[in-house]
Motif scaffolding. Structure first.
Motif, PDB file in Angstrom:
ATOM      1  N   LYS A 134       8.995  34.793   4.745  1.00  0.00           N
ATOM      2  CA  LYS A 134       8.594  33.889   5.760  1.00  0.00           C
ATOM      3  C   LYS A 134       7.056  33.649   5.243  1.00  0.00           C
ATOM      4  N   SER A 135       6.102  34.662   4.925  1.00  0.00           N
ATOM      5  CA  SER A 135       4.828  34.197   4.403  1.00  0.00           C
ATOM      6  C   SER A 135       5.067  33.385   2.981  1.00  0.00           C
ATOM      7  N   THR A 136       5.896  33.805   2.300  1.00  0.00           N
ATOM      8  CA  THR A 136       5.871  32.834   1.001  1.00  0.00           C
ATOM      9  C   THR A 136       6.092  31.758   1.208  1.00  0.00           C
ATOM     10  N   LEU A 162       0.553  29.493  11.881  1.00  0.00           N
ATOM     11  CA  LEU A 162       0.022  30.932  12.189  1.00  0.00           C
ATOM     12  C   LEU A 162       1.057  32.178  11.714  1.00  0.00           C
ATOM     13  N   ASP A 163       0.441  32.904  10.869  1.00  0.00           N
ATOM     14  CA  ASP A 163       1.358  34.252  10.400  1.00  0.00           C
ATOM     15  C   ASP A 163       1.113  35.326  11.248  1.00  0.00           C
ATOM     16  N   GLU A 164       2.031  35.682  11.989  1.00  0.00           N
ATOM     17  CA  GLU A 164       1.832  36.865  12.921  1.00  0.00           C
ATOM     18  C   GLU A 164       0.569  36.834  13.733  1.00  0.00           C
ATOM     19  N   PRO A 165       0.376  35.933  14.525  1.00  0.00           N
ATOM     20  CA  PRO A 165      -0.888  35.678  15.148  1.00  0.00           C
ATOM     21  C   PRO A 165      -1.166  36.925  16.092  1.00  0.00           C
TER      22      PRO A 165
HETATM   23 MG    MG Z   1       4.751  38.222   6.073  1.00  0.00          MG
END
Ligand code: MG
Ligand code: ATP
Length: 507
Positions: A50-52, A171-174
């Motif tokens: 996901k983050s990638t 938004l990554d894991e906000p």
């Molecule tokens: Mg991640």
């Protein structure tokens, strides 16, 4: 004359994105289209990619194959500056604000309004106020960022992206760092933002949030898309199936038949009073005990004294002149400094929990040298033991020799838990054990904590997930302004009752 944008054209589209890190295929031909005005959630296990994928979209990683379209046009993203210029904005989980600057300064930095060759501070403040007004994102432009609670800092990050004209907000894991109240305010803000036609990409592990705040959801597994759903037409169970390929077993971690733990306390805190450097009371008259085979939960809104309590119990806090009270381990006064009889799983696994530039194997063994009385352990023994823990705790890593910083968040968390639980100490203190951890790993971690309890360890569990406390804790102590204001039965207390006590209201 400007032609109105076709609403059917996605705001942003990732096409066939592939990204490798050495032998790891983090993204494998991913297609994902985000419509204008939607909240598009992205879910998947730790390490799913996901983050990638978000980093590719934001110009932080160059894909090995595939490309990004913005309103149908192909972009060449060489850096985040390119992404920003194309109307993309990202709010990182680890905020990138300057604590000594004001809210307004942080928001306009690098894009300051200029008047007669100097930064126009008044214009900056006005811009912040206008944006805040438009999106319901209140933040005092003159406040110093370092003085603000996490939820407000996050608002500043969002404002910074909007100020730069972001029409697609990533938004990554906000909500990993937010209290439940702050999280629901964030989702209201996201609604105001999407109502203007902007889009939001929301990466999260909390499926309840996906269903409540998302319009559509894309599920990733091992770098590939395994599901695309409208949130209105799906369920948490269906999402879990797509994420991990099976359903979660229904969780039942309560002790079977054994009844409540009895006997002497393994950990006891007597009349603890703690003041900070300015003499402000942080803990007042805190007393409680945890018996072997018992899980005692700590609840409270952020900053209610949990940090000071845990730092005192684990011996991380150097007592100040205004401190008093006692910490007893197995009935004896705890010695000062880090106590070998207390295992500790800290919230900040990247700071306190691990040494980033050391390998996974070395991180798994930290503290064990003390137990064996040897300064250095033979390398082969270190690796063999590390492999054993990796196996038992299902940590997914390319190799035990890889630096721990290359592990995904959830796997780093499992590594810290593996190390601390396998020390078999009488007492274990755990903070936010499932923050940023996928649902499969959450289940695994809950089972591990229940097993520690069943083995007779005394567990002190601080969590902002009320469902987690209700699932695991025998008793929940609710803190407010440095005091324990309520003690509730974990099995029978409702979330409403816990939430009520957290506000400091008397029952
Ligand atoms: Mg991640
Ligand atoms: N900079 C990097 N160098 C090497 N490997 C990496 C790097 N970034 C990510 N990886 C690897 O790529 C895979 C995908 O990682 P990614 O961070 O995208 O997962 P994620 O879905 O965001 O996980 P989490 O939910 O834990 O945040 C993992 O195996 C991870 O170890």
């Amino acid at each position: 004359m400007a032609v109105p944008a076709d609403p059917a054209v996605p705001a942003v589209e990732l096409v066939g994105v592939t990204k490798r890190f050495g032998s790891v295929l983090a993204n494998d031909g991913i297609d994902l289209a985000v419509a204008k005005g939607e909240v598009h959630a992205v879910v998947g296990e730790n390490g799913a990619g996901k983050s990638t994928l978000m980093s590719v979209l934001y110009g932080l990683h160059r894909p090995d194959a595939g490309h990004v379209l913005r309103e149908g046009r192909r972009l060449r993203l060489r850096s985040p500056a390119d992404a920003i210029a194309c109307g993309l904005g990202m709010v990182h989980q680890r905020f990138r604000l300057f604590p000594d600057l004001t809210v307004a300064e942080n928001i306009v930095i690098g894009a300051e309004p200029v008047r007669r060759g100097a930064v126009d501070r008044a214009a900056a403040r006005r811009a912040v106020e206008e944006l805040g007004e438009r999106y319901g994102l209140r933040a005092d432009p003159r406040a110093r960022v370092g003085d603000l609670p996490v939820g407000v800092r996050q608002r500043v990050e969002i404002l910074r992206a909007l100020y730069r004209g972001a029409e697609v907000l990533i938004l990554d894991e906000p909500t990993a760092v937010l209290t439940p109240g702050e999280a629901s305010r964030l989702f209201e803000v996201l609604r105001t933002i999407t109502a203007t036609g902007a889009s939001v990409l929301l990466v999260t592990h909390k499926l309840g949030e996906v269903l409540a705040a998302g319009d559509r959801v894309t599920v990733l597994r091992q770098g590939r898309v395994t599901g695309r759903f409208r949130t209105a037409d799906t369920s948490a169970d269906e999402l879990v199936q797509a994420m991990i390929g099976r359903s979660l077993s229904s969780l039942e971690h309560r002790r079977d038949g054994g009844g409540p733990a009895s006997g002497a306390y393994a950990l006891e805190v007597r009349d603890l009073n703690v003041r900070d450097r300015d003499g402000v009371a942080r803990l007042t008259g805190v007393s409680f005990g945890v018996r072997p085979g018992e899980i005692v939960g700590i609840a409270g809104v952020a900053g209610s004294g949990q940090r000071e309590l845990i730092d005192t119990v684990t011996g991380l806090r150097t007592p100040g002149p205004g401190d008093s009270g006692e910490v007893l381990l197995g009935g004896a006064t705890a010695r000062r400094g880090r106590e070998p009889g207390v295992a500790y799983v800290p919230e900040d696994r990247h700071g306190r929990g691990t040494a980033a530039d050391m390998s996974l194997a070395e991180n798994l063994l930290m503290g064990d040298q003390r137990a064996t009385g040897r300064r250095t352990l033979p390398r082969a023994a270190v690796r063999a033991r590390a492999r054993d823990l990796v196996e038992r705790f299902s940590i997914s890593a390319a190799s035990v020799d890889a630096p721990i910083s290359a592990l995904s968040g959830g796997n780093a968390q499992k590594a810290v838990l593996a190390r601390e639980l396998s020390r078999h100490t009488p007492v274990i203190v755990v903070e936010e054990p499932t923050q940023g951890v996928d649902v499969g790993a959450q289940e695994r971690i809950h089972t591990l904590l229940a097993e520690a309890r069943d083995r007779g360890q005394a567990v002190l569990l601080q969590s902002s997930e009320l469902s987690e406390l209700r699932l695991l804790a025998d008793r929940v102590l609710v803190m407010f302004e440095g005091r324990v204001v309520a003690e509730l039965n974990g099995a029978t207390a409702t979330e409403a009752a816990l939430g009520h006590a957290m506000t400091g209201a008397t029952p």
